[in-house]
Design a protein around this motif. Structure first.
Motif, PDB file in Angstrom:
ATOM      1  N   HIS A   1     -42.470 -15.159  84.653  1.00 22.10           N
ATOM      2  CA  HIS A   1     -41.853 -16.014  85.836  1.00 22.10           C
ATOM      3  C   HIS A   1     -41.797 -15.263  87.162  1.00 22.10           C
ATOM      4  CE1 HIS A   1     -41.682 -19.378  83.069  1.00 22.10           C
ATOM      5  NE2 HIS A   1     -41.016 -18.795  82.402  1.00 22.10           N
ATOM      6  N   LYS A   2     -41.196 -14.039  86.992  1.00 21.04           N
ATOM      7  CA  LYS A   2     -40.889 -13.236  87.995  1.00 21.04           C
ATOM      8  C   LYS A   2     -41.903 -12.247  88.534  1.00 21.04           C
ATOM      9  CE  LYS A   2     -37.056 -10.277  89.658  1.00 21.04           C
ATOM     10  NZ  LYS A   2     -35.940  -9.590  89.209  1.00 21.04           N
ATOM     11  N   ARG A   3     -42.368 -12.080  89.258  1.00 19.65           N
ATOM     12  CA  ARG A   3     -43.615 -11.254  89.869  1.00 19.65           C
ATOM     13  C   ARG A   3     -43.187 -10.112  90.691  1.00 19.65           C
ATOM     14  NH1 ARG A   3     -48.029 -13.145  87.138  1.00 19.65           N
ATOM     15  NH2 ARG A   3     -47.930 -15.102  86.744  1.00 19.65           N
ATOM     16  N   PHE A   4     -42.516  -9.300  90.066  1.00 17.01           N
ATOM     17  CA  PHE A   4     -41.811  -7.957  90.705  1.00 17.01           C
ATOM     18  C   PHE A   4     -41.758  -6.905  89.603  1.00 17.01           C
ATOM     19  CE2 PHE A   4     -38.651  -5.255  92.706  1.00 17.01           C
ATOM     20  CZ  PHE A   4     -39.026  -5.578  94.054  1.00 17.01           C
ATOM     21  N   ASN A   5     -42.638  -5.741  89.894  1.00 18.03           N
ATOM     22  CA  ASN A   5     -42.819  -4.806  88.739  1.00 18.03           C
ATOM     23  C   ASN A   5     -43.183  -5.162  87.611  1.00 18.03           C
ATOM     24  OD1 ASN A   5     -42.014  -3.247  91.122  1.00 18.03           O
ATOM     25  ND2 ASN A   5     -40.013  -2.956  90.316  1.00 18.03           N
ATOM     26  N   CYS A   6     -44.109  -5.906  87.354  1.00 18.73           N
ATOM     27  CA  CYS A   6     -44.742  -6.235  85.913  1.00 18.73           C
ATOM     28  C   CYS A   6     -46.035  -6.130  86.100  1.00 18.73           C
ATOM     29  CB  CYS A   6     -44.070  -7.583  85.875  1.00 18.73           C
ATOM     30  SG  CYS A   6     -44.820  -8.898  87.172  1.00 18.73           S
ATOM     31  N   VAL A   7     -46.658  -6.330  84.881  1.00 12.30           N
ATOM     32  CA  VAL A   7     -48.231  -6.129  84.480  1.00 12.30           C
ATOM     33  C   VAL A   7     -48.683  -7.535  84.245  1.00 12.30           C
ATOM     34  CG1 VAL A   7     -50.006  -5.291  82.853  1.00 12.30           C
ATOM     35  CG2 VAL A   7     -48.012  -3.728  83.761  1.00 12.30           C
ATOM     36  N   VAL A   8     -49.531  -8.023  84.971  1.00 13.06           N
ATOM     37  CA  VAL A   8     -50.192  -9.162  85.017  1.00 13.06           C
ATOM     38  C   VAL A   8     -51.454  -9.189  83.616  1.00 13.06           C
ATOM     39  CG1 VAL A   8     -51.939 -10.858  85.964  1.00 13.06           C
ATOM     40  CG2 VAL A   8     -50.196  -9.838  87.300  1.00 13.06           C
ATOM     41  N   ASP A   9     -52.160  -8.161  83.466  1.00 16.94           N
ATOM     42  CA  ASP A   9     -53.086  -7.807  82.736  1.00 16.94           C
ATOM     43  C   ASP A   9     -53.540  -6.391  82.723  1.00 16.94           C
ATOM     44  OD1 ASP A   9     -54.935  -7.423  84.643  1.00 16.94           O
ATOM     45  OD2 ASP A   9     -55.975  -9.686  84.573  1.00 16.94           O
ATOM     46  N   GLY A  10     -54.458  -5.831  82.017  1.00 17.62           N
ATOM     47  CA  GLY A  10     -54.897  -4.587  82.080  1.00 17.62           C
ATOM     48  C   GLY A  10     -55.438  -3.670  83.464  1.00 17.62           C
ATOM     49  N   ASP A  11     -55.768  -4.718  84.171  1.00 18.34           N
ATOM     50  CA  ASP A  11     -55.934  -4.020  85.480  1.00 18.34           C
ATOM     51  C   ASP A  11     -55.371  -4.659  86.834  1.00 18.34           C
ATOM     52  OD1 ASP A  11     -57.398  -6.520  85.958  1.00 18.34           O
ATOM     53  OD2 ASP A  11     -59.373  -5.524  85.432  1.00 18.34           O
ATOM     54  N   THR A  12     -54.324  -5.578  86.600  1.00 16.42           N
ATOM     55  CA  THR A  12     -53.384  -6.175  87.912  1.00 16.42           C
ATOM     56  C   THR A  12     -51.869  -6.009  87.492  1.00 16.42           C
ATOM     57  OG1 THR A  12     -55.289  -7.706  87.970  1.00 16.42           O
ATOM     58  CG2 THR A  12     -53.263  -8.195  88.991  1.00 16.42           C
ATOM     59  N   ILE A  13     -51.280  -5.420  88.428  1.00 16.92           N
ATOM     60  CA  ILE A  13     -49.868  -5.526  88.323  1.00 16.92           C
ATOM     61  C   ILE A  13     -49.117  -5.928  89.676  1.00 16.92           C
ATOM     62  CG2 ILE A  13     -49.969  -3.122  87.114  1.00 16.92           C
ATOM     63  CD1 ILE A  13     -49.191  -1.633  89.508  1.00 16.92           C
ATOM     64  N   TRP A  14     -47.970  -6.208  89.487  1.00 17.82           N
ATOM     65  CA  TRP A  14     -47.025  -6.441  90.728  1.00 17.82           C
ATOM     66  C   TRP A  14     -46.302  -5.196  90.884  1.00 17.82           C
ATOM     67  CZ3 TRP A  14     -47.024 -10.398  94.188  1.00 17.82           C
ATOM     68  CH2 TRP A  14     -47.602 -11.721  93.972  1.00 17.82           C
ATOM     69  N   PHE A  15     -46.084  -4.730  92.085  1.00 21.42           N
ATOM     70  CA  PHE A  15     -45.259  -3.828  92.438  1.00 21.42           C
ATOM     71  C   PHE A  15     -44.435  -3.674  93.693  1.00 21.42           C
ATOM     72  CE2 PHE A  15     -44.517   0.876  93.710  1.00 21.42           C
ATOM     73  CZ  PHE A  15     -43.449   1.284  93.001  1.00 21.42           C
ATOM     74  N   GLN A  16     -43.271  -3.867  93.440  1.00 17.84           N
ATOM     75  CA  GLN A  16     -42.054  -3.882  94.807  1.00 17.84           C
ATOM     76  C   GLN A  16     -42.716  -5.338  95.414  1.00 17.84           C
ATOM     77  OE1 GLN A  16     -42.388  -0.365  96.545  1.00 17.84           O
ATOM     78  NE2 GLN A  16     -41.061   0.653  95.258  1.00 17.84           N
ATOM     79  N   GLY A  17     -43.102  -6.404  94.699  1.00 14.85           N
ATOM     80  CA  GLY A  17     -43.167  -7.463  95.153  1.00 14.85           C
ATOM     81  C   GLY A  17     -44.672  -7.790  95.942  1.00 14.85           C
ATOM     82  N   GLU A  18     -45.723  -6.861  95.642  1.00 12.04           N
ATOM     83  CA  GLU A  18     -47.253  -6.794  96.160  1.00 12.04           C
ATOM     84  C   GLU A  18     -48.024  -6.780  94.805  1.00 12.04           C
ATOM     85  OE1 GLU A  18     -49.035  -4.714  99.964  1.00 12.04           O
ATOM     86  OE2 GLU A  18     -48.194  -3.181  98.352  1.00 12.04           O
TER      87      GLU A  18
END
Length: 183
Positions: free
Chosen positions: A77-94
């Protein structure tokens, strides 16, 4: 003249001893063979583990410019410092698209094989990012993709983390279009 009973007993006792020894020899041979096979399996297992230990589980050497660090997990649920899939991440809210690779989809896979490989790629990217400090480098040609995601190459010690995933068969080098992972 010899007594047939004595001869018969002698013959039976020699045969029993021979069978008994033969049985013991067969059991000893089987035990030695089993021990040798177990040792061979252990040696092969250790070699397999050495060859297949994920790079993220071995100490990673960061370069001086590798200054970014965070604890990543799979996005829920939270989109901060997480991996969406093998080529997309959220890092520091971006939201960031890994610029140098294409990985299988997990949100809308075209087949079970793509789903399975996509999950493995996602898990591997979590491990790679959590292994230590890393860098985000913008490609020279574009800053963002058509979806507004920042395009960045993830690296550690000068090595692309995307290239690690490509070498492990979890992604492909980005060629400008997405691959069909189902064929």
């Amino acid at each position: 003249m010899r007594d047939w009973d004595e001869d018969w007993e002698a013959l039976v006792s020699r045969k029993t001893v021979r069978e008994s020894c033969g049985g013991h020899i067969a059991m000893i041979f089987a035990a030695v063979l089993a021990l040798m096979l177990a040792m061979l399996a252990a040696i092969n297992w250790r070699q397999w583990r050495a060859d297949h230990t994920p790079q993220a589980l071995t100490p990673a050497k960061a370069a001086p410019h590798d200054t970014l660090r965070a604890r990543f997990a799979l996005c829920r649920h939270k989109r901060f410092n997480c991996v969406v899939d093998g080529d997309t991440i959220w890092f520091q809210g971006e939201k960031i698209r890994v610029a140098d690779i294409n990985a299988p989809e997990v949100s809308e896979p075209q087949c079970d094989a793509e789903q399975d490989l996509g999950e493995k790629a996602s898990d591997r990217l979590v491990l790679l990012l959590n292994a230590g400090a890393f860098s985000l480098v913008a490609p020279a040609d574009r800053d963002a993709d058509v979806y507004g995601r920042k395009l960045r190459v993830l690296s550690r010690g000068g090595q692309s983390l995307g290239a690690v995933m490509v070498s492990e068969g979890l992604a492909e080098a980005w060629t400008g279009h997405r691959r069909d992972w189902c064929h």
